[in-house]
Every structure is written in C-alpha cells, then in structure tokens.
Design a protein around this motif. Structure first.
Motif, PDB file in Angstrom:
ATOM      1  N   PRO A 114       0.828  -1.214   0.000  1.00 48.34           N
ATOM      2  CA  PRO A 114       0.000   0.000   0.000  1.00 48.34           C
ATOM      3  C   PRO A 114       0.863   1.266   0.000  1.00 48.34           C
ATOM      4  N   PRO A 115       0.327   2.386  -0.511  1.00 53.07           N
ATOM      5  CA  PRO A 115       1.102   3.632  -0.559  1.00 53.07           C
ATOM      6  C   PRO A 115       1.640   4.053   0.817  1.00 53.07           C
ATOM      7  N   LEU A 116       0.877   3.748   1.857  1.00 55.59           N
ATOM      8  CA  LEU A 116       1.292   4.149   3.203  1.00 55.59           C
ATOM      9  C   LEU A 116       2.672   3.574   3.558  1.00 55.59           C
ATOM     10  N   ASP A 117       2.929   2.348   3.114  1.00 54.06           N
ATOM     11  CA  ASP A 117       4.230   1.726   3.381  1.00 54.06           C
ATOM     12  C   ASP A 117       5.356   2.469   2.655  1.00 54.06           C
ATOM     13  N   THR A 118       5.091   2.878   1.430  1.00 55.51           N
ATOM     14  CA  THR A 118       6.112   3.648   0.702  1.00 55.51           C
ATOM     15  C   THR A 118       6.351   4.987   1.383  1.00 55.51           C
ATOM     16  N   PHE A 119       5.269   5.626   1.860  1.00 57.61           N
ATOM     17  CA  PHE A 119       5.431   6.907   2.564  1.00 57.61           C
ATOM     18  C   PHE A 119       6.360   6.725   3.772  1.00 57.61           C
ATOM     19  N   GLU A 120       6.168   5.608   4.477  1.00 59.02           N
ATOM     20  CA  GLU A 120       6.980   5.314   5.649  1.00 59.02           C
ATOM     21  C   GLU A 120       8.464   5.197   5.245  1.00 59.02           C
ATOM     22  N   LEU A 121       8.694   4.474   4.148  1.00 60.16           N
ATOM     23  CA  LEU A 121      10.072   4.322   3.671  1.00 60.16           C
ATOM     24  C   LEU A 121      10.647   5.674   3.243  1.00 60.16           C
ATOM     25  N   ARG A 124      12.088   7.599   5.928  1.00 62.08           N
ATOM     26  CA  ARG A 124      13.429   7.142   6.325  1.00 62.08           C
ATOM     27  C   ARG A 124      14.475   7.579   5.297  1.00 62.08           C
ATOM     28  N   ILE A 125      14.091   7.561   4.036  1.00 59.26           N
ATOM     29  CA  ILE A 125      15.046   7.972   2.990  1.00 59.26           C
ATOM     30  C   ILE A 125      15.419   9.445   3.170  1.00 59.26           C
ATOM     31  N   TYR A 126      14.403  10.276   3.467  1.00 54.65           N
ATOM     32  CA  TYR A 126      14.660  11.716   3.607  1.00 54.65           C
ATOM     33  C   TYR A 126      14.926  12.126   5.050  1.00 54.65           C
ATOM     34  N   GLU A 127      15.010  11.138   5.943  1.00 58.59           N
ATOM     35  CA  GLU A 127      15.364  11.355   7.355  1.00 58.59           C
ATOM     36  C   GLU A 127      14.470  12.419   7.991  1.00 58.59           C
ATOM     37  N   LEU A 128      13.164  12.219   7.880  1.00 63.30           N
ATOM     38  CA  LEU A 128      12.215  13.215   8.382  1.00 63.30           C
ATOM     39  C   LEU A 128      11.975  13.041   9.877  1.00 63.30           C
ATOM     40  N   ARG A 129      11.831  14.170  10.567  1.00 66.84           N
ATOM     41  CA  ARG A 129      11.476  14.105  11.994  1.00 66.84           C
ATOM     42  C   ARG A 129      10.095  13.467  12.107  1.00 66.84           C
ATOM     43  N   ARG A 130       9.931  12.545  13.056  1.00 71.28           N
ATOM     44  CA  ARG A 130       8.710  11.736  13.105  1.00 71.28           C
ATOM     45  C   ARG A 130       7.434  12.578  13.195  1.00 71.28           C
ATOM     46  N   GLU A 131       7.437  13.551  14.091  1.00 72.39           N
ATOM     47  CA  GLU A 131       6.207  14.344  14.279  1.00 72.39           C
ATOM     48  C   GLU A 131       5.905  15.147  13.008  1.00 72.39           C
ATOM     49  N   ASP A 132       6.983  15.757  12.464  1.00 77.36           N
ATOM     50  CA  ASP A 132       6.808  16.563  11.252  1.00 77.36           C
ATOM     51  C   ASP A 132       6.338  15.681  10.095  1.00 77.36           C
ATOM     52  N   TYR A 133       6.928  14.466  10.012  1.00 80.71           N
ATOM     53  CA  TYR A 133       6.555  13.544   8.939  1.00 80.71           C
ATOM     54  C   TYR A 133       5.074  13.190   9.029  1.00 80.71           C
ATOM     55  N   LYS A 134       4.639  12.844  10.260  1.00 80.53           N
ATOM     56  CA  LYS A 134       3.233  12.419  10.415  1.00 80.53           C
ATOM     57  C   LYS A 134       2.266  13.552  10.070  1.00 80.53           C
ATOM     58  N   ALA A 135       2.626  14.760  10.520  1.00 82.76           N
ATOM     59  CA  ALA A 135       1.757  15.902  10.218  1.00 82.76           C
ATOM     60  C   ALA A 135       1.708  16.154   8.713  1.00 82.76           C
ATOM     61  N   ARG A 136       2.888  16.096   8.090  1.00 77.03           N
ATOM     62  CA  ARG A 136       2.977  16.341   6.659  1.00 77.03           C
ATOM     63  C   ARG A 136       2.216  15.255   5.872  1.00 77.03           C
ATOM     64  N   ARG A 137       2.432  14.008   6.265  1.00 79.62           N
ATOM     65  CA  ARG A 137       1.766  12.877   5.603  1.00 79.62           C
ATOM     66  C   ARG A 137       0.252  13.030   5.694  1.00 79.62           C
ATOM     67  N   ASP A 138      -0.247  13.338   6.897  1.00 84.47           N
ATOM     68  CA  ASP A 138      -1.694  13.469   7.073  1.00 84.47           C
ATOM     69  C   ASP A 138      -2.253  14.622   6.242  1.00 84.47           C
TER      70      ASP A 138
END
Lengths: 332, 282
Positions: A114-121, A124-138
């Motif tokens: 699913p796309p969500l798994d690629t977003f997760e990867l 990690r590839i772009y070394e995003l801060r977890r909170e910022d990543y989750k907010a951005r993803r949502d």
C-alpha cells in the motif's frame, strides 16, 4: 540566487548503428559502428524561486535528458548547472534532500504494498522528523484525497490514483523544487485537472518551484507562467506562456456534429479540415475570428448536436515555433 | 494562471544536517528490508511454497553427497561433515545476499534498462539503496537450509558458531561484490546480463564442490578470477580449524572485491545512460 541555473549544458550519447535484419546484426557483431547523438545541445536558461516553468518539446527533443541532468541522474558531456546552489551530478545526495521528482513512467511506489508503506520508507530515505513527517503525511493524504486507498496495494490502484500517490510521495519532504516529467501522461481529463490543481496549490502555499515537462497543452496553460521550448536538443523559445499562446496558439480545432448536412461552409479565418455529412472538423484562426463568432454564425442556421474545441497538438505549435524562431533565445 | 505568493521560504523537516547519520542510515536499511519482507509475504501461499521448494532442492544435493560418502568416506581429505559445512557456507552466503541485497544479481539488468533513475533521485548511497531494494523469497529457503545443516552437522559451541558466522560473513561479501563487479560491466559493455549471469553461476557452482578436487590451473582460477575457492575451502581452512594464511587471504579478497565493486559502480554511474522503460518497484 536562481533556483536553477543552466549554462551551455550538453549531452551526447553514443548510439550503435545497425542495419536491419539478422545480417545487419551479424555485421554489427564483428564490425560495430557508432555515431554520436546530441540529445541536448548547449542550452542556457535560469529559473527563479517559486516560478512554474513548462519545459516543452516534441518527442526526442531532449526534455527528459535535461531533467535527468538537473536531478543528478545523468552526467552531462559538457556545460554546467546548479540547482538550489548545488551541482546536480557532483552533489547529488545533498541536492536530493531539497528537491522532489516525479517521472510519469517510473514509479517510486512499491508495487505489491500500500502507498502508506512507501510513505513510511520515504520518511526514512529523507530522514524526516517523526512528528513533522506524520503531520505532513496526514496533510498530503487529506489534500490529495488518498484516504480511501491508502491501505490498498499499489498494483490495484488506477493510474490516476497511483499518480496522486506518486506526487504526494515526492512532496513528503517539503522539496524546494519539484521536477515533473510528464506527470499527467495517460490520465483522464478529471484526474488531470485534479492533479494540476494540487500542484498549483503547492506552488501557491509553499512557494515550491515547479519545473515540468508535458505534451499536454492543458498542463502548460493551467500550471505554468513560463515556457521553455527545446527542439533537436536546442533552445527555441524562452518566455511567458501568455506570449507563447498569443504567438503560436493561433488555431483551434472545432469538431461538430450538426443535425443536418450544412453543405459548403465558408467564413473568414475558418477552414474545413474534414467533412462527412453532418460531421465537420474546422480549423479556426483565432487571430482573424473567434470561436464564439464562428459558433454563433453556425447556430443561426443549423442545430448543433455535439461539439468539441481542441488546441492543436503541441507538436504543431512547436513546429511552427521552430520555423519562426531562428534565434536561440527570446527574452521578454 | 498562477499568482503565487512568490517569496516563501520552505522550512525543512529533515534531520539530515543533524548528528546521528549512521543511525538514520541503519533505520532506512531496516525499513527497506521490512518492506521487502512485507511485499514477499503479500502472496502467502506462493511465499511458503517458494521457500519450501528451495529447501527441498538443496536437500536433493545433500542426499546425493550422503550416498557418495556412504561408498567413499573420504574425498581428497574431505569428510561428509566438511561437504555439509561447505554447503552451509555457500547456501548461507548466497541466501543472505539474495535476501538482504537481492538486487546484486540483477545489477546488469537494472543498469542496461535504465532502472537506476529512482535510486539516483533519492539522497541515499546509490549502491546500498539499489542492493537492498529487492528480496529473493526463495533465498529464505537457502538460509534456513544453511542453518539446519550447521545445527545438524556443525560445531554448535560458541567458538564453532563464531567461526561459522565469520565464514558466512566472508562468503556473503564475496558473493555480493563479485556480483556487483560482474553487473558493473554493463556500464562499459552494454547489455552484459548473460555474461554477468554466467560469471555468477560459475561462482555459485564452484563454491559447492570441494576445493580438494581441483588442481593446477583450475585451482589458480578458483582463487583469483572466480574466487569460489575462498568459499568452498571454508570447511577445512576455517570451520574445522583456523588456517590463518587462508583467513587473511579470504578477508583480503572480500575487502578488495568490496572496494573494487564500490569504486567501479560509482565510476560507472558517470556513464549511466538511463532509458525510457516503464518501471515499478516490486
């Protein structure tokens, strides 16, 4: 500082020349012959921050090669380029954190997941801060309306859904510049429109520089302020899209289905491209008349059953441009 | 037409400039492996069948060698246990490569069909990113088989396990970087998929025959051009008892292959020509 600065960029590929058939292959095996093919021929241009630029040209013009050099995928034969102050091919990794790229024909998404798994990867590839990543993803999920198929394997998504996920994935790390190589290829009109709106939003709200190649006149009209046109590897036009349209989009194609056979049609600025009974294809020179005037004249004497108005293919416009522009660059 | 609020500065959300680079690289690597495994398990029945078939395939060879040693207990100084450990080292090394660095054997294809574009557009070491982006499901069977063989025939004491782990490490490195070197030929010679496959097959085949049966020129080839001898000698020169000159030779070979592979790959990237083939990550 310019976001993209390109000077005398050139790419020459060595191409094997082979005669057709098995005998040609055998000859080529013992005595191979090579020829140089210039894909990009000494082009120079620059792009400012937050600009939206359409990079145009017919097939084989060198668009994808240029975009691949600007994203560090290909090394040029000569010339120089900087993107966000980095040389793409020597500082590829440093630059990649700051740019996003979408290649319509090459997917970043994992086919069976699913796309969500690629977003997760990607986080990690772009070394995003977890909170910022989750907010951005949502935020991207909401904006690109991905919620309903976020858990569906990519192989089961439609092309339009996949492309929305593709663009969202490329925006996860908040790139300063986004390179899009034919992002709307193969998509239907509704999906194309939605994707254009989303790209426009990103440009408006975040100031992302957009550098896009497309064969779709709609992409250029709806998305871009400026167009750079290349043909046979060389630059033939660099200017505002409005100016380009004014200069070169002088004809529209009108396809009509009338209730009755209208017989012979004639009007200033209108030529009949094809006529078969009630079905007629007209070419309207918008420098002489308007579509509105032509339709009004037709509707006065005939009932229109169906109608479409199309821009001529981009290839036609570029061919016209190439014939007109002998100089390498036109600045406004 | 756009009327963007043109001069916005984009705040980065990446930790890229902060300390902890290696930790983040490890996180990326494990995230990639997890996705590979998740992708492989997407088709549950096929996954189990593929793993099981590979184990069965390897067992056939064990039965063959078992029958051989029933008639001839020693082969040029090699016992049944040595041959089993040779299979464990070769299947284990191959298995680890194919599970965790599954694109090693596909490198020539990826180069010649222009499928490195996605990896080159991402800010990670390209070779690592390419290698870890695929997992061979059948190779899970090879690794499971190697572990079973070690438990069944090997020395499972702490020292014995450490020696076996070292043998696996060296074997894996030789497999990976030999494949990388063979695959990199595509940067210079064009489509070398067939050649790379033949070279890899030669390495794999010779790694599963006792080194003792090869003499003279054949033996030289196995310790130079096709370094299978360093894998197939593990049972007698490292696992049974540690032969230091062999250990140094095998370690140096693995290190040289590793450095040469990385160097050649990054040299080759400047010759990469990309391509227009449609591509999806599997």
């Amino acid at each position: 500082m310019k976001t993209i600065q390109v000077e005398q960029l050139e790419k020459i590929f060595q191409v094997k020349k082979k005669q057709h058939g098995l005998s040609g292959s055998l000859k080529s095996l013992f005595k191979p012959q090579y020829a140089d093919k210039t894909a990009v021929e000494g082009i120079t241009f620059s792009v400012n921050q937050s600009e939206t630029v359409a990079f145009l040209g017919p097939n084989g013009a060198g668009k994808s090669t240029t975009i691949k050099m600007l994203t560090g995928i290909l090394h040029p034969s000569s010339g120089s380029a900087t993107v966000l102050g980095c040389c793409p091919w020597t500082e590829r990794s440093k630059l990649a954190y700051r740019i996003g790229s979408v290649f319509g024909q090459k997917s970043q998404l994992w086919y069976h997941l699913p796309p969500l798994d690629t977003f997760e990867l990607m986080s990690r590839i772009y070394e995003l801060r977890r909170e910022d990543y989750k907010a951005r993803r949502d935020n991207l999920i909401e904006r690109f309306e991905l919620g309903t198929y976020l858990h569906t394997p990519v192989r089961k998504l439609s092309l339009g859904e996949r492309m929305r996920c593709e663009i969202a994935a490329s925006l996860l790390h908040r790139p300063q510049a986004l390179f899009l190589d034919e992002p709307t290829i193969g998509l239907d009109a509704v999906v194309k429109q939605r994707i254009r709106e989303l790209i426009v939003e990103m440009n408006r709200e975040e100031g992302t520089t957009i550098f896009l190649t497309s064969h779709d006149a709609g992409d250029i009209e709806k998305l871009c302020d400026r167009a750079i046109v290349i043909n046979h590897g060389g630059l033939v036009f660099d200017g505002q899209v409005d100016y380009m349209k004014q200069q070169f989009l002088t004809h529209k194609t009108v396809q009509l289905v009338l209730e009755n056979d209208p017989g012979e049609l004639a009007a200033p600025g209108v030529s009949v491209l094809n006529q078969g009974g009630c079905r007629i294809t007209l070419s309207v020179d918008t420098g002489i008349t308007t579509i509105e005037a032509v339709l009004a004249a037709l509707m006065a004497s005939h009932r229109i059953v169906d109608m479409t108005v199309q821009d001529p293919p981009m290839e036609d416009i570029i061919t016209r441009m190439y014939g007109t522009f002998q100089v390498k660059e036109v600045s406004l | 037409m756009l009327t963007a609020d043109k001069k916005k500065s984009i705040k980065t959300i990446s930790e890229q400039a902060e300390a902890g680079k290696l930790r983040r690289l490890l996180r990326f690597t494990t995230a990639c492996w997890k996705l590979n495994l998740a992708g492989a398990m997407e088709f549950r029945f096929s996954f189990l069948l593929t793993v099981g078939t590979m184990i069965a395939n390897n067992i056939v060879w064990i039965i063959f060698w078992g029958m051989y040693f029933e008639r001839f207990p020693v082969l040029n100084g090699w016992t049944m246990q040595d041959v089993m450990m040779m299979w464990a080292a070769a299947a284990g090394g191959f298995g680890i490569m194919s599970i965790f660095f599954g694109n090693a054997t596909r490198l020539a294809n990826l180069i010649v069909t222009g499928q490195l574009d996605v990896f080159l557009s991402q800010p990670k070491p390209v070779l690592l990113n390419v290698l870890i982006s695929r997992m061979s499901v059948s190779a899970i069977g090879d690794l499971v088989f190697a572990i079973f063989i070690f438990v069944g025939f090997g020395d499972v004491s702490l020292f014995g396990t450490l020696k076996f782990a070292l043998a696996l490490l060296l074997s894996t490195m030789i497999f990976i970087f030999f494949c990388v070197l063979a695959g990199c030929l595509s940067f210079w010679l064009g489509n070398t998929e067939g050649l790379s496959f033949q070279l890899f097959n030669a390495l794999l085949t010779f790694a599963t025959y006792p080194t003792g049966i090869f003499k003279g020129f054949g033996r030289i080839v196995l310790f130079t051009v096709i370094p299978a001898g360093f894998i197939s000698s593990m049972p007698v020169s490292l696992i049974r008892e540690v032969d230091l000159p062999f250990l140094y030779g095998a370690s140096a070979t693995a290190a040289v292959l590793c450095l040469a592979g990385i160097l050649l790959f990054y040299r080759g990237l400047s010759r990469y020509t990309s391509g227009n083939m449609m591509g999806l990550r599997r």
